[in-house]
Design a protein around this motif. Sequence first.
Motif, PDB file in Angstrom:
ATOM      1  N   GLU A 107     -39.325 -28.972  -7.025  1.00  0.00           N
ATOM      2  CA  GLU A 107     -40.389 -28.205  -6.394  1.00  0.00           C
ATOM      3  C   GLU A 107     -40.118 -26.701  -6.499  1.00  0.00           C
ATOM      4  OE1 GLU A 107     -43.961 -27.516  -4.455  1.00  0.00           O
ATOM      5  OE2 GLU A 107     -43.134 -29.348  -5.345  1.00  0.00           O
ATOM      6  N   ALA A 108     -38.822 -26.336  -6.252  1.00  0.00           N
ATOM      7  CA  ALA A 108     -38.467 -24.920  -6.357  1.00  0.00           C
ATOM      8  C   ALA A 108     -38.642 -24.409  -7.785  1.00  0.00           C
ATOM      9  CB  ALA A 108     -37.010 -24.706  -5.903  1.00  0.00           C
ATOM     10  N   ARG A 110     -40.657 -25.666 -10.019  1.00  0.00           N
ATOM     11  CA  ARG A 110     -42.088 -25.615 -10.292  1.00  0.00           C
ATOM     12  C   ARG A 110     -42.700 -24.341  -9.710  1.00  0.00           C
ATOM     13  NH1 ARG A 110     -46.599 -26.607  -7.816  1.00  0.00           N
ATOM     14  NH2 ARG A 110     -45.520 -27.254  -5.918  1.00  0.00           N
ATOM     15  N   GLU A 111     -42.308 -24.025  -8.450  1.00  0.00           N
ATOM     16  CA  GLU A 111     -42.828 -22.800  -7.838  1.00  0.00           C
ATOM     17  C   GLU A 111     -42.370 -21.561  -8.606  1.00  0.00           C
ATOM     18  OE1 GLU A 111     -41.591 -22.817  -3.823  1.00  0.00           O
ATOM     19  OE2 GLU A 111     -42.970 -24.435  -3.202  1.00  0.00           O
ATOM     20  N   MET A 112     -41.077 -21.568  -9.039  1.00  0.00           N
ATOM     21  CA  MET A 112     -40.583 -20.442  -9.828  1.00  0.00           C
ATOM     22  C   MET A 112     -41.344 -20.319 -11.139  1.00  0.00           C
ATOM     23  SD  MET A 112     -36.466 -20.737  -9.247  1.00  0.00           S
ATOM     24  CE  MET A 112     -36.134 -19.498 -10.500  1.00  0.00           C
ATOM     25  N   GLU A 114     -44.406 -21.366 -11.746  1.00  0.00           N
ATOM     26  CA  GLU A 114     -45.758 -20.877 -11.468  1.00  0.00           C
ATOM     27  C   GLU A 114     -45.749 -19.383 -11.171  1.00  0.00           C
ATOM     28  OE1 GLU A 114     -47.191 -23.245  -8.287  1.00  0.00           O
ATOM     29  OE2 GLU A 114     -47.569 -25.042  -9.510  1.00  0.00           O
ATOM     30  N   THR A 115     -44.748 -18.943 -10.366  1.00  0.00           N
ATOM     31  CA  THR A 115     -44.646 -17.510 -10.063  1.00  0.00           C
ATOM     32  C   THR A 115     -44.413 -16.696 -11.331  1.00  0.00           C
ATOM     33  OG1 THR A 115     -43.728 -18.060  -7.884  1.00  0.00           O
ATOM     34  CG2 THR A 115     -43.428 -15.796  -8.680  1.00  0.00           C
ATOM     35  N   ARG A 118     -47.571 -16.553 -13.330  1.00  0.00           N
ATOM     36  CA  ARG A 118     -48.524 -15.582 -12.775  1.00  0.00           C
ATOM     37  C   ARG A 118     -48.101 -14.156 -13.083  1.00  0.00           C
ATOM     38  NH1 ARG A 118     -48.416 -19.282  -8.413  1.00  0.00           N
ATOM     39  NH2 ARG A 118     -46.900 -17.960  -7.306  1.00  0.00           N
TER      40      ARG A 118
END
Length: 336
Positions: A107-108, A110-112, A114-115, A118
Motif C-alpha cells: 500500500e505504501a 502504491r501510494e508512493m 501514485e505520488t 502525480r
Amino acid sequence: MDDGIMLVVVALGALALGAVLAWLLAGGRKGQGGADTDLLARLYVLVEQETAAARTEAAHQRTHLSELERVMTGRIEQVRTELAERLAGMAGSMGREQAEVRAAQAEALREMAETSARQLSAIRVAVTDQLHEAVERQMQTSFQRVLEQFSAMQKAMGEVRAMTAQISDLKRLFGNVKTRGGWGEAQLKAILDDVLPEGSYESNVRLGPGNDVVEFAIRMPVRSSTPPVLPVDSKFPTEAYERLLNAVDEGDAVGEKAARKSLESTLRMEARKIATKYIHPPRTVEFAVLYLPTDGLYAEAARIPGLIDEVGRTCRVDFDIMWLAVRHQPFGPCVQ
C-alpha cells in the motif's frame, strides 16, 4: 537404575552370607557341633527373608519407575503437543503479521508510486509549458531575425545590383584610355579645388619647348613676379593594376609577382616621362607629382619595396599629392 543397584546390594549380601556360612561350616567340621548348625539355619532364614524383602522392594521400585516413566512420557507428549500448538500458533501469527506487513508495504509503495506519478505529471506539464513558451519565443525571435536578415539581404542585393551597374559603367569608362585619363584628371581637379586656395593652379599648361601639356601647374607661394609652378599629372595604369588584382584573387603567386613587376615598370616609365616632359627649372620647381587616382593603386605602389623613394630620388617625382594641403599657404604675409 535404582532396581539395578538393589540387585547388586542383594548379590553382595548373598556372597557375604555364603562366605560366612562356608567359614562356619569349616569351623563346625572341627568340632563345634549342632549349635553352629542352628545358627547357620537361622542366618539362612534371615538371608532368605532379606532377599525376599529386597526382591519385593525391587519389584515395588520397578512398578514405581514404570509409573514414573508413563507419567513422564505423558507429560513429555503433552509438552510436545503444547509446543507444537504454540509453534503453530506463532507460525500462524507470524504469517499473518508478515502478510499484514507485506500488505502495508504494498500500500505504501502504491501510494508512493501514485505520488511520484502525480509529481512527474505536474513536472512534465510545467516543463512542456515552459518548453512551449520558450519554443514560441525562439520561433518568434528567429522569424523576426529571418525577416531582418531577409530585408538586409534584399537591401544588399539591391546594393550589389547597383554596384554591379556601377562596375559595368566603370569598366566601360576605363576601357578607353582617353576616358580613363579624363576621370583621373577630374578627380585630381576636385582634390586641388578642395585643398588649395582659389587661383593657385592652372590647367593644361605647356611648360617645355615642345607641345607637351601638363594637366595641372600649381603656382608655388613665393615672393616673385613669375613664381615657379609644380607640375602635377594623373596616371592610371589600369591593365597592370587589374592583372595584379586578378592574380591576388585567384591566389596565383607567380602571376601576382609578374603583375606587380609590370605595375612597377609602368610606374617607373610614367615617372621618367613626367620628369623629362614637365620639369624645367626655373619655369618649374625641381620636382613633379604623379597622381594615382585610387587608394588601392597607391597602396600597391607603396607596397613595392623602394619604388617611391627611388623614383623620388632619381626622377624627382612624388606620388603623394596630399602634402599640398599642409605645405601650400595662401599668398600674402603668411608665406614663410
